[in-house]
Scaffold this motif. Structure first.
Motif, short mmCIF file in Angstrom:
data_model
loop_
_atom_site.label_atom_id
_atom_site.label_comp_id
_atom_site.label_asym_id
_atom_site.label_seq_id
_atom_site.Cartn_x
_atom_site.Cartn_y
_atom_site.Cartn_z
N LEU A 1 -5.67 2.07 -3.78
CA LEU A 1 -5.76 3.42 -3.25
C LEU A 1 -7.19 3.92 -3.24
CD1 LEU A 1 -2.58 5.21 -4.66
CD2 LEU A 1 -2.96 4.25 -2.40
N LEU B 1 0.83 -1.20 0.00
CA LEU B 1 0.00 0.00 0.00
C LEU B 1 0.87 1.26 0.00
CD1 LEU B 1 -3.06 0.63 0.15
CD2 LEU B 1 -2.79 0.88 2.61
N LYS B 2 1.92 1.22 0.80
CA LYS B 2 2.86 2.35 0.88
C LYS B 2 3.50 2.61 -0.49
CE LYS B 2 4.89 2.98 5.43
NZ LYS B 2 6.06 2.77 6.26
N TYR C 1 -8.85 5.29 0.08
CA TYR C 1 -9.47 6.61 0.26
C TYR C 1 -10.92 6.47 0.73
CZ TYR C 1 -5.57 9.20 -1.79
OH TYR C 1 -4.34 9.77 -2.02
N VAL D 1 -8.05 20.15 -9.70
CA VAL D 1 -7.35 19.69 -8.51
C VAL D 1 -7.43 18.18 -8.37
CG1 VAL D 1 -7.26 19.80 -6.00
CG2 VAL D 1 -7.67 21.84 -7.32
N GLU E 1 2.33 1.88 -3.44
CA GLU E 1 1.36 2.48 -4.37
C GLU E 1 1.10 3.94 -4.01
OE1 GLU E 1 -2.05 0.67 -5.81
OE2 GLU E 1 -1.20 -1.33 -5.94
N TRP E 2 1.04 4.16 -2.72
CA TRP E 2 0.80 5.53 -2.21
C TRP E 2 1.92 6.47 -2.68
CZ3 TRP E 2 -2.84 8.12 0.73
CH2 TRP E 2 -2.43 9.28 1.36
N ILE F 1 -0.60 17.88 -0.69
CA ILE F 1 -1.89 18.60 -0.55
C ILE F 1 -3.02 17.79 -1.18
CG2 ILE F 1 -3.01 20.86 -0.72
CD1 ILE F 1 -0.28 22.03 -1.53
N HIS F 2 -2.75 17.20 -2.34
CA HIS F 2 -3.76 16.37 -3.01
C HIS F 2 -4.20 15.23 -2.12
CE1 HIS F 2 -4.06 17.69 -7.23
NE2 HIS F 2 -2.87 18.21 -7.01
N LYS F 3 -3.22 14.54 -1.57
CA LYS F 3 -3.52 13.35 -0.77
C LYS F 3 -4.29 13.71 0.50
CE LYS F 3 0.30 10.65 -2.60
NZ LYS F 3 1.69 10.24 -2.42
N ILE G 1 -0.22 24.74 -9.32
CA ILE G 1 -0.79 25.80 -8.47
C ILE G 1 -0.22 27.13 -8.96
CG2 ILE G 1 -0.88 26.68 -6.10
CD1 ILE G 1 -0.30 23.58 -5.37
N LYS H 1 -7.87 14.57 -0.32
CA LYS H 1 -8.67 13.38 -0.62
C LYS H 1 -8.97 12.56 0.63
CE LYS H 1 -7.67 11.14 -4.62
NZ LYS H 1 -6.78 10.64 -5.70
N MET H 2 -8.05 12.60 1.58
CA MET H 2 -8.28 11.84 2.82
C MET H 2 -9.31 12.51 3.71
SD MET H 2 -4.66 10.41 4.14
CE MET H 2 -5.24 9.08 5.18
N PHE I 1 -1.96 8.97 7.25
CA PHE I 1 -1.26 9.77 6.26
C PHE I 1 0.25 9.80 6.52
CE2 PHE I 1 0.70 13.82 5.16
CZ PHE I 1 0.56 13.80 3.78
N PHE J 1 -8.24 21.90 -0.64
CA PHE J 1 -6.97 22.08 -1.36
C PHE J 1 -6.62 23.57 -1.40
CE2 PHE J 1 -4.30 22.72 -5.01
CZ PHE J 1 -3.48 21.59 -5.06
N PRO K 1 -0.34 13.09 -8.58
CA PRO K 1 -1.60 13.79 -8.84
C PRO K 1 -1.66 14.40 -10.23
CG PRO K 1 -0.22 15.08 -7.41
CD PRO K 1 0.50 13.79 -7.64
N GLU K 2 -2.85 14.32 -10.80
CA GLU K 2 -3.04 14.97 -12.10
C GLU K 2 -3.54 16.39 -11.84
OE1 GLU K 2 -5.67 12.28 -14.08
OE2 GLU K 2 -4.19 10.68 -13.97
N LEU L 1 1.87 6.43 5.85
CA LEU L 1 2.05 6.15 4.42
C LEU L 1 3.13 7.04 3.80
CD1 LEU L 1 -1.68 5.69 3.36
CD2 LEU L 1 0.06 3.90 3.49
N LYS M 1 3.14 19.12 -4.40
CA LYS M 1 1.69 19.29 -4.36
C LYS M 1 0.95 17.97 -4.09
CE LYS M 1 0.89 19.09 -9.32
NZ LYS M 1 0.30 19.67 -10.48
N ALA M 2 1.66 16.86 -4.29
CA ALA M 2 1.03 15.55 -4.00
C ALA M 2 0.58 15.47 -2.55
CB ALA M 2 2.01 14.43 -4.31
#
Lengths: 201, 167
Positions: free
Chosen positions: B104, A6-7, B108, B91, A9-10, B19-21, A20, B24-25, B123, B37, A15-16, B126, B16-17
């Motif tokens: 994943l 899991l880690k 989530y 986002v 994959e995490w 902030i995304h994660k 910013i 989503k959590m 979080f 976000f 992110p798409e 991980l 930025k990943a």
């Protein structure tokens, strides 16, 4: 369940979406509970100013006698004094910036106690203003309607008068508490929930 | 100012990943994820002058992001912020994980059933944080962090299993 998979994959997740940009930094309104309370307090400050300005016309509209007028002026000055004192305190709270880079416990406790303190200050101001209003009304009745008022008072038993005073205080208290809870309580409740979750052993 | 802004944007775009994660959590709904976000970016920017480089940028970022998510209050009436009206901020693509990162997606979904502190624990775990680092970030003892994390992992396993998935 394999947490190592899991880690992996995490950590591989990318992110798409677009980058910013500067525009995102221009948003003025933040949404932490403190920001919400501050925004509401700012509105209340303007309402309060409006009512204080409105109060200056009451003696002209109500056609008070000179004695009541003097009592009214005193009441008005005391109300202004207390309002100014409390709004100065709120202003300090408003300007007191928070530091979100502290550890979670420090941060969440700071938010909790800062909010609690200011809600208590807000309640104190409401109590004071309410009692000033009740005080003025009583003075008005004693001065302007002395004969009727005395007649009524002599007919009533002291227990009944005392009971009425208690009920009035109780009603003022209940309204203040409920108003503060309705207006600000939900923010405090949310932060308190996180504090409890953090302390849960 | 422009220079600071550029340095800051460059740094958060690199990470930025995070902030995304976190978005989503902590938020289930895609629009709420966007709001969070946006809030995190704003709080990072507000806190940035206080970053003196005594710790790693990511360490500082973890704290600000998590603390923001923990105390974030959902918008009462959703209205798009003016600054964003002319910008296409994609986002979170709700379907981005479909088919390719099934684990994943289930993760989530499962974390939505955890409380705010449990989400923070998962979080940080991980993100490869040690028990000591987790304890430092949350302001709790290392033993407490270890116990809480183990309990949370068990709870997470149970939720995922309950939802009909196992990995």
């Amino acid at each position: 369940m394999n947490f190592d998979d899991l880690k992996n994959e995490w950590n591989a997740e990318t992110p798409e979406g677009s980058n910013i940009s500067t525009n995102m930094l221009k948003i003025k309104q933040a949404h932490t509970p403190i920001d919400k309370i501050r925004a509401k307090m700012k509105h209340e400050f303007f309402y309060q100013l409006f009512f204080l300005a409105l109060m200056t016309f009451i003696p002209y509209l109500a056609d008070f006698s000179s004695t009541v007028n003097q009592v009214y002026l005193m009441t008005y000055a005391i109300t202004c004094g207390f309002t100014a004192y409390y709004f100065f305190k709120f202003y300090v709270f408003y300007k007191n910036s928070y530091d979100l880079s502290m550890d979670t416990r420090k941060n969440i406790l700071w938010f909790y106690y800062e909010m609690k303190l200011n809600i208590e200050l807000y309640k104190a101001l409401t109590y004071i203003v309410a009692f000033i209003v009740v005080g003025f009304m009583s003075a008005y009745l004693f001065i302007e309607k002395a004969s009727v008022f005395t007649k009524i008072l002599t007919k009533l038993s002291p227990v009944y008068i005392l009971l009425n005073c208690f009920i009035t205080i109780l009603i003022i208290g209940a309204i203040t508490e409920l108003w503060a809870w309705f207006y600000y309580g939900k923010y405090l409740k949310q932060v308190k929930k996180v504090v409890d979750e953090l302390d849960y052993e | 100012m422009k220079e600071t802004e550029d340095i800051f944007l460059n740094l958060i775009n690199q990470h930025k990943a995070i902030i995304h994660k976190i978005s989503k959590m902590y938020m289930k709904d895609a629009e709420e994820q966007r709001d969070l976000f946006q809030e995190i970016v704003l709080q990072l920017w507000k806190a940035y002058p206080g970053f003196k480089g005594n710790s790693k940028f990511t360490t500082w970022m973890y704290r600000v992001c998590l603390n923001t998510a923990l105390i974030y209050f959902k918008k009462d009436n959703r209205k798009p912020d003016k600054a964003l009206l002319d910008e296409n901020i994609d986002v979170i693509d709700v379907n981005e994980n479909e088919g390719k990162e099934e684990k994943l997606t289930y993760l989530y979904a499962a974390v939505q059933e955890l409380n705010a502190i449990e989400k923070a624990l998962v979080f940080l775990f991980l993100e490869n944080q040690s028990h000591r680092e987790i304890a430092e970030n949350l302001g709790i003892s290392e033993i407490n962090a270890r116990v809480k994390l183990n309990r949370t992992k068990e709870k997470l396993q149970f939720i995922i299993k309950k939802n009909g998935y196992e990995f």
